[in-house]
Design a protein around this motif. Structure first.
Motif, PDB file in Angstrom:
ATOM      1  N   THR A 193      -1.344  -1.304  -4.065  1.00 30.23           N
ATOM      2  CA  THR A 193      -2.503  -2.085  -3.659  1.00 30.23           C
ATOM      3  C   THR A 193      -3.395  -1.197  -2.806  1.00 30.23           C
ATOM      4  O   THR A 193      -2.905  -0.500  -1.910  1.00 30.23           O
ATOM      5  CB  THR A 193      -2.066  -3.321  -2.845  1.00 30.23           C
ATOM      6  OG1 THR A 193      -1.272  -4.154  -3.683  1.00 30.23           O
ATOM      7  CG2 THR A 193      -3.259  -4.108  -2.330  1.00 30.23           C
ATOM      8  N   GLN A 194      -4.683  -1.223  -3.088  1.00 29.77           N
ATOM      9  CA  GLN A 194      -5.671  -0.431  -2.345  1.00 29.77           C
ATOM     10  C   GLN A 194      -5.597  -0.767  -0.846  1.00 29.77           C
ATOM     11  O   GLN A 194      -5.604  -1.934  -0.471  1.00 29.77           O
ATOM     12  CB  GLN A 194      -7.068  -0.766  -2.882  1.00 29.77           C
ATOM     13  CG  GLN A 194      -8.197  -0.011  -2.229  1.00 29.77           C
ATOM     14  CD  GLN A 194      -8.254   1.434  -2.664  1.00 29.77           C
ATOM     15  OE1 GLN A 194      -8.023   1.764  -3.800  1.00 29.77           O
ATOM     16  NE2 GLN A 194      -8.565   2.301  -1.746  1.00 29.77           N
ATOM     17  N   CYS A 233       0.826  -1.216   0.000  1.00 31.53           N
ATOM     18  CA  CYS A 233       0.000   0.000   0.000  1.00 31.53           C
ATOM     19  C   CYS A 233       0.856   1.260   0.000  1.00 31.53           C
ATOM     20  O   CYS A 233       0.332   2.361  -0.080  1.00 31.53           O
ATOM     21  CB  CYS A 233      -0.922   0.026   1.222  1.00 31.53           C
ATOM     22  SG  CYS A 233      -2.100  -1.313   1.258  1.00 31.53           S
ATOM     23  N   LEU A 234       2.161   1.081   0.093  1.00 26.74           N
ATOM     24  CA  LEU A 234       3.092   2.208   0.169  1.00 26.74           C
ATOM     25  C   LEU A 234       4.014   2.231  -1.044  1.00 26.74           C
ATOM     26  O   LEU A 234       5.204   2.518  -0.938  1.00 26.74           O
ATOM     27  CB  LEU A 234       3.899   2.121   1.472  1.00 26.74           C
ATOM     28  CG  LEU A 234       3.069   2.105   2.753  1.00 26.74           C
ATOM     29  CD1 LEU A 234       3.956   1.849   3.964  1.00 26.74           C
ATOM     30  CD2 LEU A 234       2.286   3.398   2.914  1.00 26.74           C
ATOM     31  N   PRO A 244      -8.807   7.310  -3.492  1.00 24.67           N
ATOM     32  CA  PRO A 244      -7.969   7.529  -4.677  1.00 24.67           C
ATOM     33  C   PRO A 244      -6.483   7.495  -4.307  1.00 24.67           C
ATOM     34  O   PRO A 244      -6.082   7.928  -3.212  1.00 24.67           O
ATOM     35  CB  PRO A 244      -8.367   8.934  -5.146  1.00 24.67           C
ATOM     36  CG  PRO A 244      -9.710   9.194  -4.527  1.00 24.67           C
ATOM     37  CD  PRO A 244      -9.694   8.445  -3.224  1.00 24.67           C
ATOM     38  N   TYR A 245      -5.670   7.019  -5.233  1.00 21.61           N
ATOM     39  CA  TYR A 245      -4.238   6.898  -4.973  1.00 21.61           C
ATOM     40  C   TYR A 245      -3.621   8.228  -4.566  1.00 21.61           C
ATOM     41  O   TYR A 245      -2.871   8.289  -3.577  1.00 21.61           O
ATOM     42  CB  TYR A 245      -3.481   6.340  -6.190  1.00 21.61           C
ATOM     43  CG  TYR A 245      -1.996   6.294  -5.919  1.00 21.61           C
ATOM     44  CD1 TYR A 245      -1.455   5.266  -5.162  1.00 21.61           C
ATOM     45  CD2 TYR A 245      -1.150   7.308  -6.356  1.00 21.61           C
ATOM     46  CE1 TYR A 245      -0.105   5.225  -4.865  1.00 21.61           C
ATOM     47  CE2 TYR A 245       0.206   7.283  -6.062  1.00 21.61           C
ATOM     48  CZ  TYR A 245       0.729   6.241  -5.312  1.00 21.61           C
ATOM     49  OH  TYR A 245       2.055   6.221  -5.005  1.00 21.61           O
ATOM     50  N   ALA A 246      -3.898   9.298  -5.295  1.00 18.73           N
ATOM     51  CA  ALA A 246      -3.277  10.595  -5.004  1.00 18.73           C
ATOM     52  C   ALA A 246      -3.614  11.057  -3.588  1.00 18.73           C
ATOM     53  O   ALA A 246      -2.749  11.572  -2.870  1.00 18.73           O
ATOM     54  CB  ALA A 246      -3.711  11.638  -6.024  1.00 18.73           C
ATOM     55  N   THR A 247      -4.836  10.850  -3.173  1.00 21.36           N
ATOM     56  CA  THR A 247      -5.254  11.227  -1.820  1.00 21.36           C
ATOM     57  C   THR A 247      -4.516  10.384  -0.791  1.00 21.36           C
ATOM     58  O   THR A 247      -4.024  10.891   0.221  1.00 21.36           O
ATOM     59  CB  THR A 247      -6.773  11.055  -1.671  1.00 21.36           C
ATOM     60  OG1 THR A 247      -7.421  11.825  -2.678  1.00 21.36           O
ATOM     61  CG2 THR A 247      -7.248  11.485  -0.307  1.00 21.36           C
ATOM     62  N   TRP A 248      -4.447   9.094  -1.030  1.00 20.94           N
ATOM     63  CA  TRP A 248      -3.727   8.183  -0.141  1.00 20.94           C
ATOM     64  C   TRP A 248      -2.261   8.596  -0.031  1.00 20.94           C
ATOM     65  O   TRP A 248      -1.693   8.633   1.058  1.00 20.94           O
ATOM     66  CB  TRP A 248      -3.857   6.762  -0.659  1.00 20.94           C
ATOM     67  CG  TRP A 248      -3.024   5.749   0.060  1.00 20.94           C
ATOM     68  CD1 TRP A 248      -1.900   5.141  -0.410  1.00 20.94           C
ATOM     69  CD2 TRP A 248      -3.227   5.232   1.378  1.00 20.94           C
ATOM     70  NE1 TRP A 248      -1.396   4.262   0.520  1.00 20.94           N
ATOM     71  CE2 TRP A 248      -2.209   4.299   1.639  1.00 20.94           C
ATOM     72  CE3 TRP A 248      -4.186   5.452   2.359  1.00 20.94           C
ATOM     73  CZ2 TRP A 248      -2.100   3.597   2.834  1.00 20.94           C
ATOM     74  CZ3 TRP A 248      -4.077   4.751   3.555  1.00 20.94           C
ATOM     75  CH2 TRP A 248      -3.048   3.847   3.788  1.00 20.94           C
ATOM     76  N   ARG A 255     -16.593   6.868   4.341  1.00 18.90           N
ATOM     77  CA  ARG A 255     -16.819   5.870   3.291  1.00 18.90           C
ATOM     78  C   ARG A 255     -15.527   5.125   2.952  1.00 18.90           C
ATOM     79  O   ARG A 255     -15.556   3.938   2.653  1.00 18.90           O
ATOM     80  CB  ARG A 255     -17.435   6.526   2.059  1.00 18.90           C
ATOM     81  CG  ARG A 255     -18.868   7.005   2.332  1.00 18.90           C
ATOM     82  CD  ARG A 255     -19.493   7.696   1.145  1.00 18.90           C
ATOM     83  NE  ARG A 255     -19.640   6.829   0.003  1.00 18.90           N
ATOM     84  CZ  ARG A 255     -20.598   5.928  -0.167  1.00 18.90           C
ATOM     85  NH1 ARG A 255     -21.513   5.777   0.753  1.00 18.90           N
ATOM     86  NH2 ARG A 255     -20.650   5.194  -1.264  1.00 18.90           N
ATOM     87  N   TRP A 256     -14.388   5.819   3.010  1.00 19.52           N
ATOM     88  CA  TRP A 256     -13.103   5.144   2.796  1.00 19.52           C
ATOM     89  C   TRP A 256     -12.813   4.169   3.923  1.00 19.52           C
ATOM     90  O   TRP A 256     -12.394   3.036   3.671  1.00 19.52           O
ATOM     91  CB  TRP A 256     -11.960   6.156   2.706  1.00 19.52           C
ATOM     92  CG  TRP A 256     -12.012   7.074   1.528  1.00 19.52           C
ATOM     93  CD1 TRP A 256     -12.656   6.870   0.332  1.00 19.52           C
ATOM     94  CD2 TRP A 256     -11.397   8.343   1.429  1.00 19.52           C
ATOM     95  NE1 TRP A 256     -12.468   7.952  -0.499  1.00 19.52           N
ATOM     96  CE2 TRP A 256     -11.686   8.865   0.154  1.00 19.52           C
ATOM     97  CE3 TRP A 256     -10.627   9.103   2.303  1.00 19.52           C
ATOM     98  CZ2 TRP A 256     -11.225  10.110  -0.271  1.00 19.52           C
ATOM     99  CZ3 TRP A 256     -10.169  10.340   1.874  1.00 19.52           C
ATOM    100  CH2 TRP A 256     -10.460  10.828   0.604  1.00 19.52           C
TER     101      TRP A 256
END
Length: 85
Positions: free
Chosen positions: A19-20, A11-12, A65-69, A56-57
């Protein structure tokens, strides 16, 4: 980048190998960043109902979303995950 938190290494990673994260991983990154749902929503520019988006996340109703993560990981001190080591 260090990962003493309970977040899977996959995830990193940069977006193409990412990976979500699970809802618990999202919650952990928020905790590491020192964010409540509303504080995170403001920091991310999510608007008036942004805290609902955060919930919701965490509830895995909607994928983050990836960018937010990636921004949250950086704010949480997990490093700049969008760049290769």
């Amino acid at each position: 980048m260090t990962n003493d938190a309970n977040i899977r290494l996959e995830c990193l990673k940069p977006a193409e190998r990412w990976t979500q994260p699970t809802g618990e991983e999202v919650r952990e990154v928020l905790r590491l960043a020192g964010f409540s749902g509303s504080k995170a929503a403001k920091a991310l520019g999510l608007g008036a109902k942004g805290d609902r988006t955060i919930r919701r996340w965490i509830g895995e109703d909607t994928p983050i979303p990836y960018a937010t993560w990636a921004i949250l990981c950086d704010l949480a001190g997990l490093g700049v995950i969008w760049k290769e080591d």
